[in-house]
Design a protein around this motif. Structure first.
Motif, PDB file in Angstrom:
ATOM      1  N   MET A   1      -1.676   1.417   7.957  1.00  0.00           N
ATOM      2  CA  MET A   1      -0.782   0.494   8.633  1.00  0.00           C
ATOM      3  C   MET A   1       0.637   0.986   8.416  1.00  0.00           C
ATOM      4  N   SER A   2       1.498   0.685   9.381  1.00  0.00           N
ATOM      5  CA  SER A   2       2.885   1.130   9.258  1.00  0.00           C
ATOM      6  C   SER A   2       3.766   0.383  10.240  1.00  0.00           C
ATOM      7  N   GLY A   3       5.022   0.274   9.879  1.00  0.00           N
ATOM      8  CA  GLY A   3       6.027  -0.239  10.790  1.00  0.00           C
ATOM      9  C   GLY A   3       6.503   0.825  11.757  1.00  0.00           C
ATOM     10  N   TYR A   4       6.180   2.090  11.464  1.00  0.00           N
ATOM     11  CA  TYR A   4       6.516   3.184  12.366  1.00  0.00           C
ATOM     12  C   TYR A   4       5.506   3.212  13.501  1.00  0.00           C
ATOM     13  N   SER A   5       5.900   3.737  14.657  1.00  0.00           N
ATOM     14  CA  SER A   5       4.974   3.801  15.785  1.00  0.00           C
ATOM     15  C   SER A   5       3.876   4.818  15.500  1.00  0.00           C
TER      16      SER A   5
ATOM     17  N   GLY B   1      -8.148   5.149  11.144  1.00  0.00           N
ATOM     18  CA  GLY B   1      -7.644   4.112  12.017  1.00  0.00           C
ATOM     19  C   GLY B   1      -6.177   3.852  11.731  1.00  0.00           C
ATOM     20  N   PHE B   2      -5.523   3.193  12.679  1.00  0.00           N
ATOM     21  CA  PHE B   2      -4.102   2.907  12.521  1.00  0.00           C
ATOM     22  C   PHE B   2      -3.790   1.548  13.139  1.00  0.00           C
ATOM     23  N   LEU B   3      -3.005   0.750  12.436  1.00  0.00           N
ATOM     24  CA  LEU B   3      -2.475  -0.509  12.941  1.00  0.00           C
ATOM     25  C   LEU B   3      -0.965  -0.502  12.753  1.00  0.00           C
ATOM     26  N   GLN B   4      -0.261  -0.821  13.825  1.00  0.00           N
ATOM     27  CA  GLN B   4       1.195  -0.904  13.725  1.00  0.00           C
ATOM     28  C   GLN B   4       1.580  -2.321  13.332  1.00  0.00           C
ATOM     29  N   LYS B   5       2.464  -2.424  12.333  1.00  0.00           N
ATOM     30  CA  LYS B   5       2.961  -3.727  11.903  1.00  0.00           C
ATOM     31  C   LYS B   5       3.976  -4.248  12.914  1.00  0.00           C
ATOM     32  N   PRO B   6       4.082  -5.512  13.092  1.00  0.00           N
ATOM     33  CA  PRO B   6       3.201  -6.538  12.529  1.00  0.00           C
ATOM     34  C   PRO B   6       1.911  -6.623  13.342  1.00  0.00           C
ATOM     35  N   PHE B   7       0.842  -7.050  12.706  1.00  0.00           N
ATOM     36  CA  PHE B   7      -0.429  -7.229  13.410  1.00  0.00           C
ATOM     37  C   PHE B   7      -1.021  -8.571  12.998  1.00  0.00           C
ATOM     38  N   SER B   8      -1.883  -9.073  13.831  1.00  0.00           N
ATOM     39  CA  SER B   8      -2.496 -10.377  13.583  1.00  0.00           C
ATOM     40  C   SER B   8      -3.734 -10.213  12.709  1.00  0.00           C
ATOM     41  N   PRO B   9      -4.159 -11.274  12.066  1.00  0.00           N
ATOM     42  CA  PRO B   9      -5.418 -11.215  11.310  1.00  0.00           C
ATOM     43  C   PRO B   9      -6.592 -10.806  12.202  1.00  0.00           C
ATOM     44  N   ASP B  10      -6.595 -11.257  13.452  1.00  0.00           N
ATOM     45  CA  ASP B  10      -7.681 -10.877  14.359  1.00  0.00           C
ATOM     46  C   ASP B  10      -7.659  -9.378  14.660  1.00  0.00           C
ATOM     47  N   ALA B  11      -6.473  -8.819  14.861  1.00  0.00           N
ATOM     48  CA  ALA B  11      -6.367  -7.378  15.110  1.00  0.00           C
ATOM     49  C   ALA B  11      -6.861  -6.589  13.902  1.00  0.00           C
TER      50      ALA B  11
ATOM     51  N   HIS C   1     -17.522   1.492   2.621  1.00  0.00           N
ATOM     52  CA  HIS C   1     -16.256   1.397   1.924  1.00  0.00           C
ATOM     53  C   HIS C   1     -15.126   1.699   2.878  1.00  0.00           C
ATOM     54  N   LEU C   2     -14.018   0.990   2.668  1.00  0.00           N
ATOM     55  CA  LEU C   2     -12.853   1.164   3.510  1.00  0.00           C
ATOM     56  C   LEU C   2     -11.595   1.011   2.657  1.00  0.00           C
ATOM     57  N   LEU C   3     -10.648   1.915   2.874  1.00  0.00           N
ATOM     58  CA  LEU C   3      -9.345   1.838   2.232  1.00  0.00           C
ATOM     59  C   LEU C   3      -8.331   1.423   3.277  1.00  0.00           C
ATOM     60  N   LEU C   4      -7.585   0.349   3.000  1.00  0.00           N
ATOM     61  CA  LEU C   4      -6.468  -0.086   3.829  1.00  0.00           C
ATOM     62  C   LEU C   4      -5.198   0.254   3.068  1.00  0.00           C
ATOM     63  N   THR C   5      -4.357   1.098   3.651  1.00  0.00           N
ATOM     64  CA  THR C   5      -3.154   1.532   2.961  1.00  0.00           C
ATOM     65  C   THR C   5      -1.999   1.680   3.936  1.00  0.00           C
ATOM     66  N   ASP C   6      -0.805   1.480   3.425  1.00  0.00           N
ATOM     67  CA  ASP C   6       0.386   1.729   4.231  1.00  0.00           C
ATOM     68  C   ASP C   6       0.598   3.240   4.297  1.00  0.00           C
ATOM     69  N   VAL C   7       1.269   3.692   5.345  1.00  0.00           N
ATOM     70  CA  VAL C   7       1.554   5.119   5.487  1.00  0.00           C
ATOM     71  C   VAL C   7       2.596   5.562   4.468  1.00  0.00           C
ATOM     72  N   VAL C   8       3.635   4.756   4.283  1.00  0.00           N
ATOM     73  CA  VAL C   8       4.726   5.100   3.376  1.00  0.00           C
ATOM     74  C   VAL C   8       4.757   4.089   2.236  1.00  0.00           C
ATOM     75  N   MET C   9       4.725   4.596   0.998  1.00  0.00           N
ATOM     76  CA  MET C   9       4.773   3.745  -0.186  1.00  0.00           C
ATOM     77  C   MET C   9       5.695   4.390  -1.213  1.00  0.00           C
ATOM     78  N   PRO C  10       6.215   3.607  -2.134  1.00  0.00           N
ATOM     79  CA  PRO C  10       7.097   4.164  -3.158  1.00  0.00           C
ATOM     80  C   PRO C  10       6.357   5.199  -4.017  1.00  0.00           C
ATOM     81  N   GLY C  11       6.886   6.389  -4.077  1.00  0.00           N
ATOM     82  CA  GLY C  11       6.356   7.416  -4.957  1.00  0.00           C
ATOM     83  C   GLY C  11       5.131   8.148  -4.457  1.00  0.00           C
TER      84      GLY C  11
END
Length: 73
Positions: free
Chosen positions: A33-37, A52-62, A1-11
């Motif tokens: 994932m986040s637009g922040y570094s 794990g962390f991915l900085q936006k924007p990222f490619s589908p391959d990344a 199982h894996l959760l993909l979530t943004d770092v900052v979300m409303p509320g």
């Protein structure tokens, strides 16, 4: 199982969501994932160790590589 979530979300935050998921499903891998570094995000302690962390924007391959990396760890 894996959760993909943004770092900052409303509320809420991705970290709060991850903690709720981990209480119900321990061992779930977390990918933020986040637009922040990543240095800014880690400096303020927004992510737990082992996530794990991915900085936006990222490619589908990344995204696919990072998901595979986390699921294989």
């Amino acid at each position: 199982h894996l959760l993909l979530t943004d770092v900052v979300m409303p509320g809420t935050s991705g970290a709060d969501l991850a903690q709720r998921v981990l209480r119900r499903a321990p061992g779930t891998k977390i990918l933020y994932m986040s637009g922040y570094s990543d240095s800014l995000v880690f400096r303020f302690g927004l992510l737990q160790d082992g996530a794990g962390f991915l900085q936006k924007p990222f490619s589908p391959d990344a995204l696919a590589r990072k998901v595979r990396e986390l699921l294989d760890s």
